[in-house]
Design a protein around this motif. Structure first.
Motif, PDB file in Angstrom:
ATOM      1  N   ASN A  36       6.640 -27.411 -40.080  1.00  0.00           N
ATOM      2  CA  ASN A  36       6.786 -26.628 -38.857  1.00  0.00           C
ATOM      3  C   ASN A  36       5.489 -26.666 -38.085  1.00  0.00           C
ATOM      4  O   ASN A  36       4.396 -26.812 -38.658  1.00  0.00           O
ATOM      5  N   MET A  37       5.592 -26.545 -36.783  1.00  0.00           N
ATOM      6  CA  MET A  37       4.413 -26.467 -35.915  1.00  0.00           C
ATOM      7  C   MET A  37       4.761 -25.627 -34.696  1.00  0.00           C
ATOM      8  O   MET A  37       5.924 -25.558 -34.284  1.00  0.00           O
ATOM      9  N   ALA A  56      -2.795 -22.390 -32.242  1.00  0.00           N
ATOM     10  CA  ALA A  56      -1.894 -23.433 -32.728  1.00  0.00           C
ATOM     11  C   ALA A  56      -1.725 -23.265 -34.232  1.00  0.00           C
ATOM     12  O   ALA A  56      -2.696 -22.978 -34.946  1.00  0.00           O
ATOM     13  N   GLN A  57      -0.477 -23.440 -34.713  1.00  0.00           N
ATOM     14  CA  GLN A  57      -0.180 -23.191 -36.111  1.00  0.00           C
ATOM     15  C   GLN A  57       0.775 -24.248 -36.658  1.00  0.00           C
ATOM     16  O   GLN A  57       1.492 -24.893 -35.903  1.00  0.00           O
ATOM     17  N   GLY A  58       0.788 -24.398 -37.978  1.00  0.00           N
ATOM     18  CA  GLY A  58       1.712 -25.350 -38.580  1.00  0.00           C
ATOM     19  C   GLY A  58       1.671 -25.275 -40.089  1.00  0.00           C
ATOM     20  O   GLY A  58       0.721 -24.733 -40.680  1.00  0.00           O
ATOM     21  N   TRP A  73      -0.089 -23.556 -45.056  1.00  0.00           N
ATOM     22  CA  TRP A  73       0.106 -23.117 -43.672  1.00  0.00           C
ATOM     23  C   TRP A  73      -1.265 -22.916 -43.050  1.00  0.00           C
ATOM     24  O   TRP A  73      -2.193 -22.467 -43.731  1.00  0.00           O
ATOM     25  N   SER A  75      -3.736 -22.132 -39.218  1.00  0.00           N
ATOM     26  CA  SER A  75      -3.817 -21.655 -37.836  1.00  0.00           C
ATOM     27  C   SER A  75      -5.220 -21.859 -37.312  1.00  0.00           C
ATOM     28  O   SER A  75      -6.212 -21.742 -38.053  1.00  0.00           O
ATOM     29  N   THR A 231       8.209 -22.276 -32.066  1.00  0.00           N
ATOM     30  CA  THR A 231       8.003 -23.027 -33.313  1.00  0.00           C
ATOM     31  C   THR A 231       9.061 -24.131 -33.441  1.00  0.00           C
ATOM     32  O   THR A 231      10.252 -23.884 -33.186  1.00  0.00           O
ATOM     33  N   SER A 233      10.695 -26.697 -36.233  1.00  0.00           N
ATOM     34  CA  SER A 233      10.839 -26.953 -37.660  1.00  0.00           C
ATOM     35  C   SER A 233      11.660 -28.217 -37.871  1.00  0.00           C
ATOM     36  O   SER A 233      12.592 -28.500 -37.112  1.00  0.00           O
TER      37      SER A 233
END
Length: 236
Positions: A36-37, A56-58, A73, A75, A231, A233
């Motif tokens: 996921n991002m 930004a996350q993933g 995970w 960030s 998000t 996925s």
């Protein structure tokens, strides 16, 4: 969403409290990896603001298909001026299943920072900590208990143990959580928070969220925000 973990002791307490013997069945799913991002307008965790601007996350996850899973995970951690405070990188593993109709999840998580205040970096956001936790769910309701220890905190420079308690409810795309952090921020800084959110699928594998967060410390509101996120996925 940042992952959280779970304590085995509550699972045993449930088993002892039950009046009948029941099987603890693992969550069954097809084994495989997923990713996921996404991006959020501001990153909050347990009512505490982690970034001053958008982040930004993933993440990457692997499900073994027998209830066990592992993942990581991350960030970005920009401050209010947009300057980087390094990256947060979490690593976790756990098990989920069902006990007499109650969903159970047990995990162990380490929260790591590329810039660590416990190692003397004055521009870091936080220091490394490890946490075990338990989540229980039944017909939309959920209970959570987490306990962990900061190697060192940015405020005290000493190791600090903490507990976090949460109760929540979700129906459809709506969800709400109330939580209490016992020493989560260090000595004499216990806090409570609540958040209300809505999530909807914008396209296949693409979700949009909006969340209101309100934190209180010493019975006084200290922070609130409206957060937007998106998000993507997908399976690997």
């Amino acid at each position: 969403m940042k992952k959280t973990a779970q304590l085995k002791s509550l699972v045993m307490a449930m088993a002892v409290a039950g009046s009948t013997v029941a099987a603890l069945a693992p969550a069954t799913s097809q084994a495989g990896a997923s990713a996921n991002m996404g991006i959020v307008s501001s990153y909050y965790f347990r009512g505490i603001q982690q970034t001053g601007t958008a982040a930004a996350q993933g993440g990457l996850d692997y499900d073994f298909g027998n209830g066990f899973s592992v993942g990581t995970w991350g960030s970005s951690l920009p401050n209010s001026s947009g300057n980087s405070q390094g990256l947060e990188v979490d690593v976790y593993g756990g098990w989920s299943g069902t006990f007499s109709g109650v969903d159970v999840g047990v995990n162990l998580t380490t929260y790591n920072y590329t810039r660590d205040s416990g190692k003397g970096d004055t521009n870091a956001f936080d220091s490394q900590y490890t946490e075990g936790s338990l989540d229980l769910g039944y017909k939309g309701f959920s209970l959570g208990l987490a306990t962990g220890t900061h190697a060192k905190t940015s405020t005290t420079g000493k190791s600090v143990s903490y507990n976090v308690y949460t109760v929540g409810y979700s129906i459809g795309g709506l969800s709400a959580t109330y939580g209490m952090g016992d020493d989560m921020l260090g000595k004499n800084t216990d806090h409570t928070w609540f958040d209300v959110g809505y999530s909807t699928e914008l396209a296949k594998g693409l979700d949009g969220t909006i969340t209101y967060v309100n934190k209180q410390q010493k019975k006084t509101q200290t922070d609130e925000n409206l957060i937007f996120g998106i998000t993507k996925s997908f399976d690997l």
